[in-house]
Design a protein around this motif. Structure first.
Motif, PDB file in Angstrom:
ATOM      1  N   MET A   1      -9.109  10.395   0.984  1.00 50.98           N
ATOM      2  CA  MET A   1      -7.931  10.885   1.686  1.00 50.98           C
ATOM      3  C   MET A   1      -6.879   9.773   1.704  1.00 50.98           C
ATOM      4  SD  MET A   1      -8.242  13.984   2.908  1.00 50.98           S
ATOM      5  CE  MET A   1      -9.513  15.207   3.230  1.00 50.98           C
ATOM      6  N   VAL A   2      -5.727  10.037   1.104  1.00 52.33           N
ATOM      7  CA  VAL A   2      -4.653   9.047   1.027  1.00 52.33           C
ATOM      8  C   VAL A   2      -3.455   9.553   1.818  1.00 52.33           C
ATOM      9  CG1 VAL A   2      -3.116   7.762  -0.495  1.00 52.33           C
ATOM     10  CG2 VAL A   2      -5.435   8.273  -1.232  1.00 52.33           C
ATOM     11  N   THR A   3      -2.923   8.702   2.677  1.00 53.95           N
ATOM     12  CA  THR A   3      -1.753   9.054   3.477  1.00 53.95           C
ATOM     13  C   THR A   3      -0.591   8.168   3.059  1.00 53.95           C
ATOM     14  OG1 THR A   3      -3.206   9.595   5.328  1.00 53.95           O
ATOM     15  CG2 THR A   3      -0.866   9.336   5.814  1.00 53.95           C
ATOM     16  N   CYS A   4       0.553   8.797   2.783  1.00 56.94           N
ATOM     17  CA  CYS A   4       1.759   8.067   2.362  1.00 56.94           C
ATOM     18  C   CYS A   4       2.857   8.265   3.393  1.00 56.94           C
ATOM     19  CB  CYS A   4       2.246   8.572   1.003  1.00 56.94           C
ATOM     20  SG  CYS A   4       1.017   8.470  -0.300  1.00 56.94           S
ATOM     21  N   ASP A   5       3.806   7.340   3.389  1.00 58.00           N
ATOM     22  CA  ASP A   5       4.988   7.538   4.222  1.00 58.00           C
ATOM     23  C   ASP A   5       6.043   8.299   3.415  1.00 58.00           C
ATOM     24  OD1 ASP A   5       6.103   5.736   2.462  1.00 58.00           O
ATOM     25  OD2 ASP A   5       6.289   4.095   3.909  1.00 58.00           O
ATOM     26  N   ALA A   6       7.216   8.438   3.977  1.00 59.97           N
ATOM     27  CA  ALA A   6       8.254   9.246   3.341  1.00 59.97           C
ATOM     28  C   ALA A   6       8.755   8.653   2.035  1.00 59.97           C
ATOM     29  CB  ALA A   6       9.435   9.431   4.311  1.00 59.97           C
ATOM     30  N   THR A   7       8.506   7.361   1.811  1.00 55.70           N
ATOM     31  CA  THR A   7       8.955   6.716   0.569  1.00 55.70           C
ATOM     32  C   THR A   7       7.882   6.724  -0.511  1.00 55.70           C
ATOM     33  OG1 THR A   7       8.222   4.493   1.209  1.00 55.70           O
ATOM     34  CG2 THR A   7      10.411   5.187   1.947  1.00 55.70           C
ATOM     35  N   GLY A   8       6.692   7.230  -0.193  1.00 55.31           N
ATOM     36  CA  GLY A   8       5.614   7.245  -1.166  1.00 55.31           C
ATOM     37  C   GLY A   8       4.724   6.026  -1.108  1.00 55.31           C
ATOM     38  N   ARG A   9       4.939   5.140  -0.140  1.00 52.66           N
ATOM     39  CA  ARG A   9       4.074   3.971   0.012  1.00 52.66           C
ATOM     40  C   ARG A   9       2.785   4.376   0.735  1.00 52.66           C
ATOM     41  NH1 ARG A   9       9.200   2.160  -0.143  1.00 52.66           N
ATOM     42  NH2 ARG A   9       9.635   0.096  -1.043  1.00 52.66           N
ATOM     43  N   ILE A  10       1.673   3.846   0.282  1.00 55.29           N
ATOM     44  CA  ILE A  10       0.381   4.164   0.889  1.00 55.29           C
ATOM     45  C   ILE A  10       0.249   3.414   2.212  1.00 55.29           C
ATOM     46  CG2 ILE A  10      -2.123   4.015   0.614  1.00 55.29           C
ATOM     47  CD1 ILE A  10      -1.675   4.203  -2.408  1.00 55.29           C
ATOM     48  N   VAL A  11      -0.028   4.138   3.278  1.00 50.78           N
ATOM     49  CA  VAL A  11      -0.185   3.525   4.596  1.00 50.78           C
ATOM     50  C   VAL A  11      -1.628   3.595   5.089  1.00 50.78           C
ATOM     51  CG1 VAL A  11       2.202   3.964   5.254  1.00 50.78           C
ATOM     52  CG2 VAL A  11       0.458   5.673   5.764  1.00 50.78           C
ATOM     53  N   ASP A  12      -2.453   4.458   4.471  1.00 50.27           N
ATOM     54  CA  ASP A  12      -3.834   4.586   4.922  1.00 50.27           C
ATOM     55  C   ASP A  12      -4.644   5.320   3.859  1.00 50.27           C
ATOM     56  OD1 ASP A  12      -5.729   4.560   7.509  1.00 50.27           O
ATOM     57  OD2 ASP A  12      -5.992   6.482   6.498  1.00 50.27           O
ATOM     58  N   PHE A  13      -5.924   4.959   3.726  1.00 44.76           N
ATOM     59  CA  PHE A  13      -6.815   5.728   2.867  1.00 44.76           C
ATOM     60  C   PHE A  13      -8.197   5.748   3.517  1.00 44.76           C
ATOM     61  CE2 PHE A  13      -7.237   1.373   1.336  1.00 44.76           C
ATOM     62  CZ  PHE A  13      -8.608   1.224   1.235  1.00 44.76           C
ATOM     63  N   ASP A  14      -8.946   6.778   3.210  1.00 48.37           N
ATOM     64  CA  ASP A  14     -10.276   6.934   3.782  1.00 48.37           C
ATOM     65  C   ASP A  14     -11.193   7.538   2.730  1.00 48.37           C
ATOM     66  OD1 ASP A  14     -12.388   7.065   5.595  1.00 48.37           O
ATOM     67  OD2 ASP A  14     -11.880   9.106   6.198  1.00 48.37           O
ATOM     68  N   ILE A  15     -12.317   6.864   2.447  1.00 49.94           N
ATOM     69  CA  ILE A  15     -13.283   7.357   1.474  1.00 49.94           C
ATOM     70  C   ILE A  15     -14.308   8.193   2.224  1.00 49.94           C
ATOM     71  CG2 ILE A  15     -15.012   6.711  -0.243  1.00 49.94           C
ATOM     72  CD1 ILE A  15     -13.459   4.050  -0.544  1.00 49.94           C
ATOM     73  N   ARG A  23      -8.254  18.738   7.870  1.00 50.48           N
ATOM     74  CA  ARG A  23      -7.915  19.039   9.263  1.00 50.48           C
ATOM     75  C   ARG A  23      -8.413  17.940  10.201  1.00 50.48           C
ATOM     76  NH1 ARG A  23      -8.549  25.484  10.249  1.00 50.48           N
ATOM     77  NH2 ARG A  23      -7.420  26.210   8.420  1.00 50.48           N
ATOM     78  N   ASP A  24      -9.689  17.562  10.057  1.00 53.01           N
ATOM     79  CA  ASP A  24     -10.224  16.510  10.910  1.00 53.01           C
ATOM     80  C   ASP A  24      -9.536  15.184  10.633  1.00 53.01           C
ATOM     81  OD1 ASP A  24     -11.921  18.348  11.995  1.00 53.01           O
ATOM     82  OD2 ASP A  24     -13.698  17.718  10.867  1.00 53.01           O
ATOM     83  N   HIS A  25      -9.181  14.945   9.375  1.00 52.61           N
ATOM     84  CA  HIS A  25      -8.565  13.674   9.004  1.00 52.61           C
ATOM     85  C   HIS A  25      -7.216  13.488   9.686  1.00 52.61           C
ATOM     86  CE1 HIS A  25      -7.648  10.165   6.576  1.00 52.61           C
ATOM     87  NE2 HIS A  25      -6.482  10.709   6.267  1.00 52.61           N
ATOM     88  N   ILE A  26      -6.442  14.550   9.828  1.00 48.54           N
ATOM     89  CA  ILE A  26      -5.129  14.458  10.466  1.00 48.54           C
ATOM     90  C   ILE A  26      -5.273  14.003  11.912  1.00 48.54           C
ATOM     91  CG2 ILE A  26      -3.129  15.791  11.234  1.00 48.54           C
ATOM     92  CD1 ILE A  26      -3.511  17.501   8.702  1.00 48.54           C
ATOM     93  N   SER A  27      -6.224  14.609  12.610  1.00 42.86           N
ATOM     94  CA  SER A  27      -6.441  14.248  14.010  1.00 42.86           C
ATOM     95  C   SER A  27      -6.966  12.827  14.147  1.00 42.86           C
ATOM     96  CB  SER A  27      -7.415  15.247  14.652  1.00 42.86           C
ATOM     97  OG  SER A  27      -7.599  14.959  16.015  1.00 42.86           O
ATOM     98  N   VAL A  28      -7.926  12.455  13.291  1.00 49.76           N
ATOM     99  CA  VAL A  28      -8.497  11.109  13.327  1.00 49.76           C
ATOM    100  C   VAL A  28      -7.442  10.071  12.974  1.00 49.76           C
ATOM    101  CG1 VAL A  28     -10.151   9.558  12.194  1.00 49.76           C
ATOM    102  CG2 VAL A  28     -10.850  11.869  12.856  1.00 49.76           C
ATOM    103  N   PHE A  29      -6.602  10.372  11.986  1.00 50.74           N
ATOM    104  CA  PHE A  29      -5.544   9.453  11.569  1.00 50.74           C
ATOM    105  C   PHE A  29      -4.585   9.186  12.721  1.00 50.74           C
ATOM    106  CE2 PHE A  29      -1.241   8.791   9.994  1.00 50.74           C
ATOM    107  CZ  PHE A  29      -1.413   7.703   9.148  1.00 50.74           C
TER     108      PHE A  29
END
Length: 360
Positions: A1-15, A23-29
């Motif tokens: 699971m890769v989360t980016c900001d509005a510019t496309g920079r990676i701010v978080d990832f989870d293996i 769904r669970d990842h959004i809440s945990v993030f």
């Protein structure tokens, strides 16, 4: 699971082991970063995150979001009069019109049925002549309708392009080594229940066939008018009766069996192993930093290069130049020589690019 900001920079990832759960990842993030982010962020995600229960859970936790509406009636959207689209915006050289309304959802809670509403945008892509809908919850924040629309439209340009482009030049899916460790998940589908379901299905199919034959058969009678015991009709009835008893017995056993069982409770089952992700996490972290640094470097080049479509190729052409790297406790110093061309003289030692990167 890769989360980016509005510019496309990676701010978080989870293996995640096995199939990921968006769904669970959004809440945990949101819980993970709430103490580090001074302002509430708006989560932008695709249609997989949908459903009244899911939306209600995010809204109850104060998690703001924007997503595409799902199961929309495109025929109904096509019938909306053009004059209702009162707002206009241009994004990525495309013209859009939209208007805002509210959409109600109902969920079942411990106290009964509860109704809540979300912001609902009807979006019209003028050039493509296509209409769709967007859902949003922004809480008490001063978020305009245009902010919501730009957020969902930017998802493809920013986050989706990150997934696409990072694999072109960086081994984001590469796994360094395959050390195996014991998995926390040791449960499997109950093999006994699986076998019972197979037997039940076979018995049920056989019962259907016997009943079809019974419908075509007629009772045979003796001369005195009594039913002949060894007739086809009587034989089929006895077989059906026996199968129905066996079928009900198997169904009763199946109801008592759990859906999943732990492998430690079974014979001839070894514990499940999974790939240790420590090396993979380190590689992901480094690759994410490289990707974000690439974005920063391109931003530095942008003011001096007019051809936007060539800016990425220019950056990689520069990084392939000869040079050297030195580092100390405070910085990493990168010095690159000018690129060689067919018309240029032999390479001199005048630096083309000199970058100081603070180690912090």
């Amino acid at each position: 699971m890769v989360t980016c900001d509005a510019t496309g920079r990676i701010v978080d990832f989870d293996i995640q082991e096995g199939t990921g759960n968006l769904r669970d990842h959004i809440s945990v993030f949101s819980d993970k970063w709430k103490d580090d982010i001074p302002k509430s962020v708006i989560h932008v995600f695709d249609r997989e995150g949908h459903g009244s229960d899911f939306f209600f859970g995010l809204k109850s936790k104060g998690i703001c979001f924007v997503t595409w509406d799902k199961h929309i009636n495109h025929g109904f959207l096509a019938e909306i009069e053009d004059k209702q689209f009162t707002e206009e915006l241009e994004f990525n050289c495309k013209q859009y019109r939209y208007f805002e309304q509210s959409k109600e959802f109902t969920v079942s809670t411990e106290v009964g049925k509860e109704t809540f509403s979300l912001r609902h945008f009807i979006l019209w892509n003028i050039g493509a002549k296509r209409r769709t809908a967007v859902l949003a919850y922004t809480g008490n924040h001063d978020t305009t309708g245009e902010d919501c629309i730009v957020g969902i439209l930017n998802r493809w340009r920013a986050s989706e392009n990150t997934f696409k482009r990072i694999k072109e030049r960086h081994p984001y899916h590469y796994h360094p080594g395959f050390k195996l460790v014991t998995s926390e998940k040791q449960d499997i589908a109950n093999p006994i229940l699986k076998g019972l379901k197979k037997l039940i299905k076979t018995a049920r199919n056989g019962l259907v066939k016997l009943k079809a034959k019974l419908a075509d058969a007629k009772p045979a009678l003796n001369k005195d008018g009594s039913t002949r015991k060894n007739s086809i009709y009587n034989t089929l009835k006895k077989k059906i009766s026996k199968i129905e008893i066996v079928l009900e017995d198997m169904r009763e056993k199946a109801r008592k069996e759990p859906d999943r069982v732990n492998t430690s409770d079974l014979e001839d089952y070894r514990k499940y192993k999974k790939v240790d992700n420590e090396g993979k996490r380190l590689l992901r972290l480094i690759t994410s930093c490289v990707w974000n640094s690439r974005k920063d470097m391109i931003d530095l080049l942008q003011p001096g290069w007019e051809q936007e479509n060539e800016i990425v190729d220019l950056f990689y052409a520069i990084t392939k130049c000869h040079g050297w790297i030195r580092s100390n406790k405070e910085e990493v110093l990168v010095r690159l020589e000018p690129p060689r061309t067919t018309s240029s003289p032999p390479c001199t030692r005048t630096p083309l690019l000199k970058v100081n990167i603070p180690c912090s």
